[in-house]
Each structure stands twice: as C-alpha cells, then as structure tokens.
Design a protein around this motif. Sequence first.
Motif, PDB file in Angstrom:
ATOM      1  N   LEU A   2       2.286  -2.973  -2.314  1.00 30.12           N
ATOM      2  CA  LEU A   2       1.729  -3.299  -1.006  1.00 30.12           C
ATOM      3  C   LEU A   2       1.528  -4.805  -0.918  1.00 30.12           C
ATOM      4  O   LEU A   2       0.750  -5.383  -1.663  1.00 30.12           O
ATOM      5  N   GLN A  11       2.915   6.693  -0.273  1.00 35.14           N
ATOM      6  CA  GLN A  11       1.797   7.562   0.106  1.00 35.14           C
ATOM      7  C   GLN A  11       1.831   8.916  -0.600  1.00 35.14           C
ATOM      8  O   GLN A  11       0.794   9.562  -0.784  1.00 35.14           O
ATOM      9  N   GLU A  16       1.108  -1.948   7.430  1.00 38.66           N
ATOM     10  CA  GLU A  16       1.283  -2.341   6.039  1.00 38.66           C
ATOM     11  C   GLU A  16       2.717  -2.790   5.803  1.00 38.66           C
ATOM     12  O   GLU A  16       3.666  -2.201   6.340  1.00 38.66           O
ATOM     13  N   ARG A  18      -3.613   0.566  11.577  1.00 36.32           N
ATOM     14  CA  ARG A  18      -3.304  -0.290  10.421  1.00 36.32           C
ATOM     15  C   ARG A  18      -1.797  -0.413  10.255  1.00 36.32           C
ATOM     16  O   ARG A  18      -1.067   0.565  10.414  1.00 36.32           O
ATOM     17  N   ALA A  38      -1.709  -5.676   4.389  1.00 33.97           N
ATOM     18  CA  ALA A  38      -2.342  -4.625   5.182  1.00 33.97           C
ATOM     19  C   ALA A  38      -3.210  -5.309   6.222  1.00 33.97           C
ATOM     20  O   ALA A  38      -3.989  -6.206   5.895  1.00 33.97           O
ATOM     21  N   ASN A  93      -5.812   4.986   2.212  1.00 35.19           N
ATOM     22  CA  ASN A  93      -5.822   3.581   2.627  1.00 35.19           C
ATOM     23  C   ASN A  93      -5.597   2.643   1.442  1.00 35.19           C
ATOM     24  O   ASN A  93      -5.561   3.086   0.292  1.00 35.19           O
ATOM     25  N   PRO A  94      -5.425   1.342   1.691  1.00 32.15           N
ATOM     26  CA  PRO A  94      -5.131   0.412   0.588  1.00 32.15           C
ATOM     27  C   PRO A  94      -6.199   0.353  -0.495  1.00 32.15           C
ATOM     28  O   PRO A  94      -5.913  -0.049  -1.621  1.00 32.15           O
ATOM     29  N   TRP A 100       5.499  -3.434   2.757  1.00 32.69           N
ATOM     30  CA  TRP A 100       5.737  -2.998   1.383  1.00 32.69           C
ATOM     31  C   TRP A 100       7.045  -3.570   0.850  1.00 32.69           C
ATOM     32  O   TRP A 100       8.028  -3.685   1.582  1.00 32.69           O
TER      33      TRP A 100
END
Length: 573
Positions: A334, A182, A327, A325, A337, A521-522, A329
Amino acid sequence: MAETHAPLKRVDGPAIVVESMLGEPKGSEIAAAIEARVMADRIDMTLGKAVSPGAKEAARLAYAQGVFAPIWTRDAAEKLVDANATCKENGIDSGYTDAQIRAAIDARFMGNADARADGDLMLTATWLIMASKLSGGLSDEGGMVKSTMTGPTRSDLVVALRKAGQSDPIATMKEFSSLAPQYSKLRDALKTYRDHAANGGWMKIRDGKEMLEPGMNDPRVPALRERLKAEGYIQPAAFNFFMPVLDDLPETAPTVYDETLAVKVQAFQAAHGLKQDGVIGPATLAALNESVESKIDRIERAMNHWRSRSDLGERHIWVNIPSYRAEAWTGDRLDIAMDTIVGKKRTPTTAFSDEIEYIVANPKWFLPIGLFKRQKLRKLRKDPGYAARHNYVVYDRASGAKVNPHTIDWNEPGVSRKIQMVQTPGPHNALGQLKIIFPNKHSIYLHDTPDRHLFERDVRALSSGCVRLLDPVKMANWLTDGDEGVSTEVFNTTLQSRERERFYLDKHVQVHLTYLPAVVNPDGHVEFPADIYQQFKKPTLAKGTYPDDIVEEQEDLYVEIDGESGSRSDTLQ
C-alpha cells in the motif's frame, strides 16, 4: 475488464505420475474403464454446469496425457478430505459433504474396475468444482500454453489437476486463491466473526424514547457495554487485531454513559461509516443491532467479489465508494491511502473497473446538462450575472460561439441543451487543480476540489458522481513517478503555472471503483460501511434483546464500623 482468477504457475515437461501409489499400472482394466467414460463424455455429465467448458476439457486432457491411468493416488485422495475445511475458511460452500468425499475415495480404491473408474472421476470433479469456486470461476479455457523449454505443451489447469491428484490437492487448490490484497485480510476477519458467532454473538439493544448521548444516565448503557464487548471493542489488546479500540473500560457507574464508553462508540461508528459523535441515534442503533451472522455474510460477499477480480494490476488505484477512501497499490504494498468524497444518493458513483490514461492539469469544467439543470438554471434565471461572478463562460452548442449570458432567455424551453457552460481553470474551479481520467460511459473520474472543508465530515456522499480526492497532487505524482513518459517535475511546474495541459501516461494504470459491504482498512481494522445507496443485502437483526439494568435509588445505609458511625452507599448490580 475481464475477470480473472489468480494466475497459475506454468509447469513444463512431462506430467508426474507416481505409479506405485496409483494401485494399477497403465493399461489395466481401470484405465480402460476411465477411457470409456471419458470418450462417452461422462466428465460432462459429472461436472454439469458447475465449471467452465474449458475446465471440463482440461480434465479430458489430463486423463488423455496419462493414457487414461487414474489421476488420484491414495495419499492425495486422503488429503482431499480436508478440502471442505479449506473451502469454509474461504467463505465457500463446496457442495460436498465429508461423507461424499469419503465415499468417492472408497470407490476409487475398494471397488471393481468400473467402481474405481467412477471414483477417480468423482475425485477429479470434486477438486475441479472446489478449485473453480475458490478462484471465482476458472478462466483457463483449456487452451495450450506454449512451453519455454523443449518438450510437450499443456494447459496450466491440466498440470494443476495432475499435481493435485498425485501430491497435495489442498496446496494446489490454494494456488487458485485471489491475489487481491484485501482477500487474505478478509479471510482472517471471517475467522474472527465466526469465533464471535461460536461465542454466542450478541443481542439487540432496545430502542428508547430519546437518543442516548454521552453524559446521560440510561438503563440501556449496560446493554451497550455488553454489545461492544461481544464484538471486541472492549477487550484486552491481544484479543482481536481487527477491532479499532481494544483496551478494557475502567470501572464506572453501570448506567452512566461516560466519555470513556463514548470513545468506544465513536470507534464503532467510524468502522460503520457513521457520524462519529458518540450519539446512539437510529443509524448507530441499527448498526449495533445487526446480527453477527449478517456481518459474516457481508465478509463472504466481499471475498466473493475479490475471488473473481484477483488480477488488479501490478500498480492500481482502488476506491471503495461507501468507505470514502482511495488507495494506491504496487503489488501487495500500500503506497497511498486518502479520504474521498463520492456521489450523493441521487447522483451515485458507479462501481466499475477501467484504466487511467491521462491527467489534466488546471482543467476547465464543462458542466453536464443534467447538473446544469439541477443546480445552475434556476440561479441564472434570477441573475444572469451569476455566470461571470463564478468564472463561467457560456457557449452556443450549435456554433461554438461565446454568448453573453444577459442576452439569453433562460426561461426558453430546452435552453439547457442549446448552451454549454464552461468554468475557467483556477482555484475557483469545481475540479480544482487536476483531474485523473479513465474514459468511461459514466463520465466519472478522480479530481481535486476547492471545497476542502467537506473532508472534515464523516459522511461524505456529497458529489455529483465523480470521486474527489483529499490529496489529488499526491495521487497524480504517484502516477507520474511510476511512468516513463511523464516527468513529475514538469507536471508539478505546469500545475503551478495554471496552464491547462494533458499528460498522457505511457503505461495505463488500472483503477477499480467498488461498492463492497466489508473491507479491512489500512490500519488492519475491519469495516462495515454504511449502505449509502441501498445496494447491500438487507441486514438481519440479532436475536433477543439485552435486558435493562435498572438501578434503584437507595437511601444511605449507616453502619457501625469498629465503634464508629459511617455512611455507605451500596449500588445494586
């Protein structure tokens, strides 16, 4: 879980010293002056509480290993002038002005031996403090790292400091940046919102007598359009990668809230954790009226979180609670999600980090006492048959014996602490097919749910504290696929059998539950989640209010064009 910064790459072998660039050879007066200051703990006085004790020790070691020769070359010191810009782009106030850095450089290369010694120590302090802020706090406590080669050993921070002073302090400082996926995305978002601020930001939209709904004619509509333009929701596609809707609106009547504009509002609502209905009610209006400076502060706060929590684990699951959400990883890739349901305001999901240890297929549900008292006791008082109809088995806590719910006095004081309600496995179970466990004092875990319809809601703070997953089997298979001790095939077969079984992971996987005010966000769009638990800093409002664009109704104007009469309706802009 320990908070760590980005790991530094160890450099083995003797420290690099570019003597021709230092201005003085080893053993000169300046080296004697530096040694006297280091021995007198001048480094402690200079750095104060701005860095960890280990960082101070690393500075002493760095000077001692160079026989107290200056660390800073002129070329490297000149590059340090740009360090403030690096701090700013990372949302950090270095605490130094450019003039102060320049004064330290001048002292280092223009004064007598004492002044030059002081200047060198000031440059070292400046770099260490900036690197510490960028890393979220230097966790290298100055301990020695064993070399993989023959030769001396030294701490990573000692090597980094000497490298900074003799080559490129900015590049070396950037090695301390967070490795969290992020972080770099938020850094780009920070630049975008600072650009918005430089362009004047935006103003408030005034409150009206009623909510603004698609199809209405309202004098606030032009203000709404200008507000969305100011943040990039209505702009050419190439303008801003961080906005979810970027194409220009077609020409429309200025005060009509048409469907095209409503789509832009829905995109804004989605990015702010609001119901995506296109209606400008109190919550959406409040989000629209938050200032650009407030959003910049949100981004900086989120970046500060990731600076101190950089080491998330090679494989990890991240849940941002107000974003609804989860996620999964692997490194900076990623893998998954999915939407989540989180705790209600009165039963919030706690933010913390832990390690996933096992998965339970076809779990039973042991009702917590608090939840039993809030949700079940009243129903059982009215009808003890409620237990059997909803697949609950009742046990006596003291003996562990099964108890007939019709024989229990549900009005007895303290009854909730005397019995244990357990819901049997199956599609009716509140935990669904599985739960993903990371044992913790909050009794929070990830799990399935039979209430699939709840995922259709935009605002999903609906659970009793745990995190419900839209596709828990997919998440569980991601965990088992990456584990040598659990067969995904066996796990899935067990799920289908409805037999209850635990699957212990050979390698634990880190899980991070956060409550962050800004995320990317993704899809690459920046989001500012709604503060569902009122934990964010109170937002500030934009200054000024957009004026209404009130359109006066006019009679048709008749004009004569080339000898023919025609009608033209002019609209005042």
